[in-house]
Enzyme design. Structure first.
Site, PDB file in Angstrom:
ATOM      1  N   ASP A  10      -4.581 -12.713   3.745  1.00  0.00           N
ATOM      2  CA  ASP A  10      -5.892 -12.284   4.228  1.00  0.00           C
ATOM      3  C   ASP A  10      -7.059 -12.676   3.322  1.00  0.00           C
ATOM      4  OD1 ASP A  10      -4.637 -10.488   2.545  1.00  0.00           O
ATOM      5  OD2 ASP A  10      -4.883  -8.755   3.846  1.00  0.00           O
ATOM      6  N   HIS A  33       0.816  -1.221   0.000  1.00  0.00           N
ATOM      7  CA  HIS A  33       0.000   0.000   0.000  1.00  0.00           C
ATOM      8  C   HIS A  33       0.850   1.272   0.000  1.00  0.00           C
ATOM      9  CE1 HIS A  33      -3.678  -2.181   0.386  1.00  0.00           C
ATOM     10  NE2 HIS A  33      -3.412  -2.639   1.596  1.00  0.00           N
ATOM     11  N   HIS A  89      -6.410  -7.142  -0.315  1.00  0.00           N
ATOM     12  CA  HIS A  89      -6.516  -5.721  -0.616  1.00  0.00           C
ATOM     13  C   HIS A  89      -5.685  -5.387  -1.846  1.00  0.00           C
ATOM     14  CE1 HIS A  89      -6.939  -6.141   3.844  1.00  0.00           C
ATOM     15  NE2 HIS A  89      -8.000  -5.383   3.608  1.00  0.00           N
ATOM     16  N   ASP A 126      -2.855 -10.600  -2.252  1.00  0.00           N
ATOM     17  CA  ASP A 126      -3.433 -10.069  -1.021  1.00  0.00           C
ATOM     18  C   ASP A 126      -4.912  -9.755  -1.233  1.00  0.00           C
ATOM     19  OD1 ASP A 126      -2.148  -8.656   1.691  1.00  0.00           O
ATOM     20  OD2 ASP A 126      -3.972  -7.658   1.016  1.00  0.00           O
TER      21      ASP A 126
END
Length: 337
Positions: free
Chosen positions: A243, A120, A158, A156
């Site tokens: 995740d 990120h 996200h 991931d």
């Protein structure tokens, strides 16, 4: 042989009760020891400032350093820094670079078990638990060693907005992401394909909640594999977030340990076909300790050749999503036409 990068300094990024906490790595290392895997251990070194500046602005780097020198604080509402976090973040990026150094000499998979995570972190901002973008820094470092084409695979839950931003106008780095959508950070739509000479070199596959092992494998086989075969990377890097696991508290996907192992086997095959076996994975998300540690072990076993059997099945909704991605990306990849 498969190698891991690890150092106890990664535990010094102190976040207390934050989801991204040191207990994640403690659990992983304990499970690896229990599994009695035959792994080579690579010792990382801090990334030099020039390696960090290949991705991040000097102003942002100084911001992180100064917060840590004052005893810690927050980069944003989600991202915690302690007094040692700057030095640990240098070691996290350095861990991925150490993995790149290793695969340049020995064509075997490496898993960099590092923290804080990175995907990120944009060139000018840290966010979403991330400080420096470890995989992006590793990609630029690999190119500084003479490797021209880098494939980054991000599984991931996200979207890796920071990695996308770093290479959005670059045709030498192919960024492929599967992620839950809509979900944090809100980026990663199908139409985000890159800009300028980088058009087509960002491939986003936003997925609805509930996609399982077989659905993920269908996406990777039908989209990533043909595009990667056309791109022919010189090295494969993986932003390995766990995740999307069905038990993770921060996601809504249904991948199991076997699913992650199957994905790991698939990216290993790509690396062996095109990149001389050069494959470096780096830890990103994953916040339930048991499922995180079991999934990492499944990936390591797949890197060693023990790949779980998962049948790539699709439902009607997933079929439509795959076709939507292909309809956009076929303008840039003949293999999807």
């Amino acid at each position: 042989m498969t190698s891991i990068v690890y150092h106890p300094v990664y535990l010094m990024h102190e976040t207390h009760e934050h989801p991204e906490r040191k207990e994640r790595l403690i659990a992983i290392m304990e499970r690896i020891e229990e599994a009695e895997l035959n792994l080579n251990r690579i010792e990382p070194r801090p990334a030099s400032l020039d390696k960090i500046e290949a991705v991040h602005s000097r102003r942002y780097i100084e911001q992180v350093r100064s917060i840590c020198e004052r005893g810690g604080g927050r980069l944003d509402i989600d991202t915690v820094l302690s007094k040692d976090s700057y030095d640990v973040a240098l070691m996290a990026a350095g861990g991925v670079c150490a993995g790149v150094d290793h695969v340049m000499k020995r064509p075997e998979p490496v898993f960099a078990l590092v923290r804080p995570p990175g995907h990120h972190a944009t060139p000018h901002r840290g966010m979403g638990f991330c400080v420096f973008n470890n995989v992006a820094i590793g990609a630029r470092y690999a190119q500084s060693l003479g490797l021209k084409r880098v494939l980054i695979v991000d599984w991931d839950v996200h979207h890796g907005n920071g990695t996308q931003a770093a290479f959005y106008e670059d045709d030498s780095v192919l960024y492929f992401s599967t992620h839950q959508h809509p979900h944090y950070p809100g980026t990663g739509r199908i139409t985000e394909v890159g800009d300028g000479k980088g058009k087509g070199f960002t491939v986003n596959v936003p997925l609805f909640p509930g996609v399982d092992d077989s659905g993920y494998l269908a996406v990777y086989r039908e989209i990533l594999v043909p595009v990667a075969d056309e791109f022919r990377p010189d090295i494969v890097l993986v932003s390995a977030g766990f995740d999307p696991h069905q038990m993770d508290p921060l996601g809504g996907m249904r991948i199991t340990e076997d699913g992650f192992g199957a994905l790991a086997g698939l990216v290993k095959d790509i690396a062996e076909r095109h990149a001389g076996g050069r494959l470096v994975a780096a830890l990103e998300g994953g916040y339930r300790l048991e499922s995180l540690s079991e999934s990492v072990v499944s990936v390591l076993r797949a890197f060693q050749g023990d790949v779980p059997e998962v049948r790539p099945l699709k439902d009607a909704q997933l079929t439509r999503r795959i076709e939507e991605v292909k309809s956009v990306q076929k303008a840039y990849w003949r293999s999807l036409a």
